[in-house]
Design a protein around this motif. Structure first.
Motif, PDB file in Angstrom:
ATOM      1  N   GLY A 141       0.833  -1.202   0.000  1.00 58.74           N
ATOM      2  CA  GLY A 141       0.000   0.000   0.000  1.00 58.74           C
ATOM      3  C   GLY A 141       0.865   1.247   0.000  1.00 58.74           C
ATOM      4  O   GLY A 141       2.102   1.174  -0.017  1.00 58.74           O
ATOM      5  N   ALA A 142       0.195   2.388   0.005  1.00 62.66           N
ATOM      6  CA  ALA A 142       0.898   3.676   0.017  1.00 62.66           C
ATOM      7  C   ALA A 142       0.259   4.571   1.072  1.00 62.66           C
ATOM      8  O   ALA A 142      -0.966   4.713   1.112  1.00 62.66           O
ATOM      9  CB  ALA A 142       0.815   4.338  -1.353  1.00 62.66           C
ATOM     10  N   ILE A 143       1.089   5.150   1.915  1.00 60.59           N
ATOM     11  CA  ILE A 143       0.625   6.107   2.923  1.00 60.59           C
ATOM     12  C   ILE A 143       1.294   7.444   2.623  1.00 60.59           C
ATOM     13  O   ILE A 143       2.511   7.499   2.366  1.00 60.59           O
ATOM     14  CB  ILE A 143       0.962   5.609   4.344  1.00 60.59           C
ATOM     15  N   ALA A 176       8.480   4.245   6.857  1.00 55.99           N
ATOM     16  CA  ALA A 176       8.952   3.780   5.536  1.00 55.99           C
ATOM     17  C   ALA A 176       9.994   2.688   5.720  1.00 55.99           C
ATOM     18  O   ALA A 176       9.973   1.652   5.033  1.00 55.99           O
ATOM     19  CB  ALA A 176       9.533   4.953   4.750  1.00 55.99           C
ATOM     20  N   ALA A 177      10.912   2.932   6.671  1.00 56.52           N
ATOM     21  CA  ALA A 177      11.978   1.947   6.906  1.00 56.52           C
ATOM     22  C   ALA A 177      11.407   0.650   7.479  1.00 56.52           C
ATOM     23  O   ALA A 177      11.837  -0.447   7.123  1.00 56.52           O
ATOM     24  CB  ALA A 177      13.011   2.539   7.864  1.00 56.52           C
ATOM     25  N   VAL A 186       5.773   4.769   2.479  1.00 61.35           N
ATOM     26  CA  VAL A 186       5.296   5.890   3.292  1.00 61.35           C
ATOM     27  C   VAL A 186       6.048   7.146   2.857  1.00 61.35           C
ATOM     28  O   VAL A 186       7.286   7.202   2.951  1.00 61.35           O
ATOM     29  CB  VAL A 186       5.518   5.639   4.802  1.00 61.35           C
ATOM     30  N   ASN A 187       5.318   8.104   2.335  1.00 59.81           N
ATOM     31  CA  ASN A 187       5.912   9.342   1.845  1.00 59.81           C
ATOM     32  C   ASN A 187       5.098  10.524   2.352  1.00 59.81           C
ATOM     33  O   ASN A 187       4.100  10.355   3.073  1.00 59.81           O
ATOM     34  CB  ASN A 187       5.957   9.335   0.314  1.00 59.81           C
ATOM     35  N   ALA A 188       5.510  11.710   1.972  1.00 60.53           N
ATOM     36  CA  ALA A 188       4.805  12.921   2.420  1.00 60.53           C
ATOM     37  C   ALA A 188       4.847  13.972   1.327  1.00 60.53           C
ATOM     38  O   ALA A 188       5.681  13.911   0.411  1.00 60.53           O
ATOM     39  CB  ALA A 188       5.470  13.465   3.689  1.00 60.53           C
ATOM     40  N   ILE A 189       3.941  14.930   1.446  1.00 57.15           N
ATOM     41  CA  ILE A 189       4.049  16.164   0.663  1.00 57.15           C
ATOM     42  C   ILE A 189       4.100  17.315   1.669  1.00 57.15           C
ATOM     43  O   ILE A 189       3.575  17.198   2.784  1.00 57.15           O
ATOM     44  CB  ILE A 189       2.890  16.364  -0.340  1.00 57.15           C
TER      45      ILE A 189
END
Ligand code: NDP
Length: 257
Positions: A141-143, A176-177, A186-189
């Motif tokens: 998935g993506a967070i 993310a790690a 897991v990323n951010a803007i």
């Protein structure tokens, strides 16, 4: 026949906290525009219901649920119910956020808790609930977390907010790690200056506007259309080898200070 776009989210199931207005609403619409079915949560059910019709108008399934993200026990219950209603959960956008500016000498515990509980604690427990569902399903998935310029620079009178958003940056890297092994990215803007309910008081001051515009190389504030592209990128296969990072969407502000 054209090749499928690596940005295509058709069949993906997304949840956006604070998806009823402002930046969260723009994100929910961008995800639906890219093909995702979307759940939106917030405290105000009236604006949730108004927004859901904008998503269904794009031809996507859309569901709403009331959720105060500071109620951490409810985060798990509501996210599980939304995933059930959508038929899965592939994408979480931790957008719900709260800001109060006050000189640090005058900040009390109540203000600190309102800001940090929403922006950092709430985001963590929503991420945990989503990741539990994603690991059970075994599809990854993506967070995507909503950081801020205050994740990078100190802004006077915004210490609780900056602390929460800097913490969110650290949380983005740590999760993310830890969750790469489960296929969860897991990323951010980090939006720069966008005119929303949160920032309206600043925009009422023409002097503030002039001062800020002088610091933004593109010489304009962010528009809602500027937000969705980076979120769709981070949610889609286009960013499959990107995790633990934050994309500033700031018209060049951070590049020039
Ligand atoms: P708004 O004030 O317009 O929207 C805030 C959103 O968060 C609303 O949907 C609100 O819904 C929701 N929310 C607030 N508190 C809670 C809570 N306790 N539980 C659940 N939902 C909550 O702000 P923006 O659209 O500007 O902000 C969206 C995100 O972007 C925030 O994380 C913010 O920090 C971040 N950001 C914004 C910038 C800007 O320039 N506008 C710059 C950098 C980052 P409701 O009140 O109905 O619960």
């Amino acid at each position: 026949m054209t090749a499928p776009s690596i940005f295509d989210l058709t069949g993906r199931k997304a949840l956006v906290t604070g998806g009823n207005r402002g930046i969260g609403q723009a994100i929910a619409e961008a995800l639906a525009g890219a093909g995702a079915d979307v759940a939106i949560t917030a405290r105000d059910e009236g604006t949730l219901n108004e927004t859901v019709s904008r998503l269904t108008a794009l031809g996507r399934k859309a569901v709403t649920a009331a959720l105060d993200v500071t109620d951490t026990a409810r985060c798990g219950v509501v996210i599980a119910a939304c995933a059930e209603a959508l038929g899965g959960l592939d994408i979480l956008v931790n957008n719900a956020g709260h800001e109060e500016v006050r000189p640090s000498l005058d900040v009390d515990e109540g203000l600190w808790d309102r800001v940090v509980s929403t922006n950092l604690k709430g985001a963590f427990f929503c991420a945990q609930a989503a990741a539990r569902r994603m690991t059970e399903a075994g599809q990854g998935g993506a967070i995507i977390n909503l950081c801020s310029l205050t994740s990078y620079v100190g802004i006077p009178t915004a210490t609780p907010y900056g602390s929460s958003k800097s913490g969110l940056m650290g949380m983005t890297r740590a999760l993310a790690a830890e969750w790469a092994q489960h296929g969860i990215r897991v990323n951010a803007i980090a939006p720069g200056y966008f005119h929303t309910g949160m920032t309206d008081a600043f925009y009422r001051d023409p002097e503030w506007q002039q001062t800020m515009l002088a610091k933004i190389p593109q010489r304009r504030f962010g528009a809602m259309e500027d937000i969705g592209g980076a979120v769709v990128f981070l949610a889609s296969a286009a960013s499959s080898y990107v995790t633990g990072h934050c994309i500033p969407i700031d018209g060049g502000y951070l590049a020039s200070i």
